[in-house]
Design a protein around this motif. Structure first.
Motif, PDB file in Angstrom:
ATOM      1  N   GLU A 166       0.832  -1.213   0.000  1.00  0.00           N
ATOM      2  CA  GLU A 166       0.000   0.000   0.000  1.00  0.00           C
ATOM      3  C   GLU A 166       0.864   1.259   0.000  1.00  0.00           C
ATOM      4  O   GLU A 166       0.539   2.249  -0.667  1.00  0.00           O
ATOM      5  N   ASN A 167       1.964   1.228   0.729  1.00  0.00           N
ATOM      6  CA  ASN A 167       2.899   2.350   0.732  1.00  0.00           C
ATOM      7  C   ASN A 167       3.441   2.598  -0.672  1.00  0.00           C
ATOM      8  O   ASN A 167       3.489   3.747  -1.149  1.00  0.00           O
ATOM      9  N   ALA A 168       3.837   1.524  -1.359  1.00  0.00           N
ATOM     10  CA  ALA A 168       4.395   1.654  -2.704  1.00  0.00           C
ATOM     11  C   ALA A 168       3.360   2.188  -3.690  1.00  0.00           C
ATOM     12  O   ALA A 168       3.659   3.066  -4.520  1.00  0.00           O
ATOM     13  N   ILE A 169       2.144   1.681  -3.609  1.00  0.00           N
ATOM     14  CA  ILE A 169       1.084   2.123  -4.520  1.00  0.00           C
ATOM     15  C   ILE A 169       0.763   3.592  -4.300  1.00  0.00           C
ATOM     16  O   ILE A 169       0.612   4.365  -5.253  1.00  0.00           O
ATOM     17  N   GLU A 170       0.664   4.009  -3.050  1.00  0.00           N
ATOM     18  CA  GLU A 170       0.383   5.415  -2.764  1.00  0.00           C
ATOM     19  C   GLU A 170       1.453   6.320  -3.373  1.00  0.00           C
ATOM     20  O   GLU A 170       1.142   7.323  -4.031  1.00  0.00           O
ATOM     21  N   ILE A 171       2.712   5.978  -3.195  1.00  0.00           N
ATOM     22  CA  ILE A 171       3.815   6.803  -3.709  1.00  0.00           C
ATOM     23  C   ILE A 171       3.799   6.837  -5.232  1.00  0.00           C
ATOM     24  O   ILE A 171       3.980   7.894  -5.850  1.00  0.00           O
TER      25      ILE A 171
END
Length: 409
Positions: A57-62
Motif C-alpha cells: 500500500e505504501n508503494a502504490i500510494e507513492i
C-alpha cells in the motif's frame, strides 16, 4: 496502523467490510480462524489475513502520487512495482515506463534517461550499485523510493550485525529483486551467502562442522556468496535474515538448524559469540498471511483458490501451503475462471498456466477456501467471489450473508 491513499478501484465492497469487521473484533491479530460466508449451496472460507500489506500500500500510494504530481514528465520504474500484473499494467497505462524486467534485462538504457525524468524505486528496493548510478546522474532517489520498510529493516539489522563481524546468511531466491538488493546492501559491511532452502542450510551446516571439505562450499554456492569469502574465517559468527516473502516457518527452521550447528561446534555457553538472534527481522505481514493460511488448512473445503501474480513469491508460498491439504488453484484474477466447468491456473511444478475441467464438485454444498497474495488488490478477490457465486442457483443475498456473519451492519 497508518492508512494509505490508494485508488478506489483497488478497494472492494465485500472484502473491505470483512477486514474492517475482523480488525474491530481482533485488534491484536490473535485470531487466525477464517471468515465463513455461507450462501447456501456454496460456502466461502476466507483467510483471516491476506491481500495488500503495509509495504505494498505504501508503494502504490507513492507511485500514484508521482503520476499526479508530475504531469507532462516522463516517469520510470526501475522494474515492476510489485509482482501483480493488474497494478503494473495500470501504471503502464498511465504512462509509467519500466527500465528493466525482473531479471535485470534492460528495456531502456541508462544513457536514455534525462535529468528531469522521475525515477521510482519499487517495493523490493534496489542494489547499492543502481542507487549510486542514479545519484551520479543527478536523480532524486528519496522522494519516490517505495522500498518496503520491512525490507529496509532487514538491511539495517544486517548492517549492525556486519559491523559486529557477523556473516549474514540470506534465506531467499538469488534471482529475486529483493534478495539481490539485500545482498548488495549487506556486503557493504559483512560477508554474506544466499541459501534457498533447508537442504542448502544442511549443506552449509556440514561445511561448518567439517563434515564436508570446505572447498565444496565454493562450487555449491557459486554466484551466491560475497567476494573474498573465506570459509574458515567467515563462518565462525553468523546471523540469518530473509527475503521477506519467503515462508517465515522455513526461515525459522533454517535459523534453528544453524543455531544448533553453532552449539555443536562451539558449545551452548559460547552461542552468543557465534550466532545472532534475528527473529525480529521477520515481516509481520508475511507471517500473519502465512499463519492465516495455515489456519485455513484446519477447515474442510472441496478446493482452494489463491489469487495473485504468477511471479509473486509470497503468493506461491500460500498456494504451496494450501496444496498440502486441498486441491489448489492459483489464479491471477476472475477471468481465469472461464466457466463452472473450466478454470485456467498456474501450476507450481511446471511453472505454466494449465487448464483443469470439472473443478467444482457436483454436490449439495460446496466449500471453497480463498486467500490472496500481498500484492493482490481486494477488488480482484471480490470479483472472484462474485464469479464463483454466479455458478450456483438459489444463493442467499450477499448483504444477508454478511449480516449473518457479523451481525447487523
Amino acid at each position: 496502523m497508518k492508512k494509505f491513499d490508494i485508488p478506489d478501484f483497488y478497494k472492494s465492497s465485500i472484502i473491505s467490510l470483512i477486514k474492517e469487521k475482523r480488525r474491530d473484533e481482533d485488534k491484536k491479530n490473535q485470531n487466525f480462524t477464517p471468515t465463513k460466508l455461507d450462501f447456501g449451496p456454496v460456502e466461502f472460507l476466507i483467510a483471516r489475513h491476506f491481500g495488500f500489506c503495509y509495504g505494498v500500500e505504501n508503494a502504490i500510494e507513492i507511485a500514484y502520487k508521482a503520476i499526479e504530481q508530475n504531469p507532462g514528465k516522463r516517469i520510470f520504474l526501475l522494474s515492476e512495482m510489485i509482482h501483480n500484473p493488474h497494478v503494473n499494467n495500470d501504471l503502464q497505462k498511465r504512462g509509467i515506463q519500466f527500465i528493466m524486467d525482473n531479471h535485470g534485462n534492460q528495456y531502456i538504457q541508462w544513457d536514455e534517461l534525462k535529468s528531469d525524468d522521475i525515477i521510482i524505486i519499487p517495493a523490493f528496493g534496489t542494489t547499492v550499485e543502481i542507487e549510486n548510478l542514479l545519484r551520479e546522474k543527478g536523480f532524486d532517489i528519496i522522494q519516490y523510493n517505495t522500498t518496503c520498510p520491512f525490507v529496509e529493516k532487514v538491511w539495517n539489522r544486517a548492517e549492525v550485525l556486519g559491523k559486529q563481524n557477523y556473516t549474514i546468511i540470506i534465506h531467499g531466491k538469488a534471482y529475486h529483486e529483493e534478495t539481490k538488493a539485500t545482498f548488495s546492501h549487506t556486503i557493504r559491511n559483512s560477508q554474506s551467502v544466499i541459501i534457498r532452502n533447508i537442504n542448502e542450510a544442511k549443506f552449509l551446516s556440514e561445511i561448518i562442522l567439517n563434515v564436508r571439505p570446505k572447498e565444496e562450499f565454493y562450487s555449491y554456492f557459486a554466484g551466491k556468496y560475497s567476494a573474498n569469502f573465506d570459509v574458515e574465517r567467515d563462518l565462525k559468527r553468523i546471523g540469518v535474515v530473509n527475503q521477506t516473502t519467503m515462508l517465515a516457518s522455513e526461515t525459522q527452521e533454517i535459523a534453528d538448524l544453524l543455531r544448533d550447528t553453532m552449539i555443536k561446534k562451539y558449545g551452548e555457553e559460547n552461542l552468543k559469540e557465534h550466532f545472532a538472534d534475528t527473529r525480529d527481522t521477520l515481516c509481520y505481514a508475511t507471517n500473519n498471511n502465512q499463519s492465516a493460511t495455515i489456519a485455513l488448512k484446519n477447515e474442510d473445503a472441496d478446493f482452494a483458490i489463491v489469487i495473485g501474480g504468477y511471479n509473486s513469491s509470497n503468493t506461491s508460498h500460500l498456494a504451496e501451503l494450501l496444496s498440502q491439504k486441498f486441491i489448489t488453484y492459483l489464479i491471477s484474477d476472475a477471468s481465469k475462471i472461464y466457466s463452472d466447468k473450466v478454470i485456467f491456473h498456474f501450476d507450481l511444478n511446471s511453472h505454466k498456466e494449465i487448464k483443469t475441467e470439472n473443478y467444482i464438485p457436483q454436490k449439495e454444498k460446496v466449500r471453497i477456501a480463498i486467500t490472496s497474495g500481498a500484492s493482490s488488490p481486494d477488488s480482484i478477490v471480490d470479483d472472484v467471489i462474485r464469479k464463483l457465486l454466479s455458478f450456483f442457483e438459489n444463493t442467499i443475498d450477499i448483504n444477508t450473508v454478511l449480516n449473518n456473519a457479523f451481525g447487523k451492519l
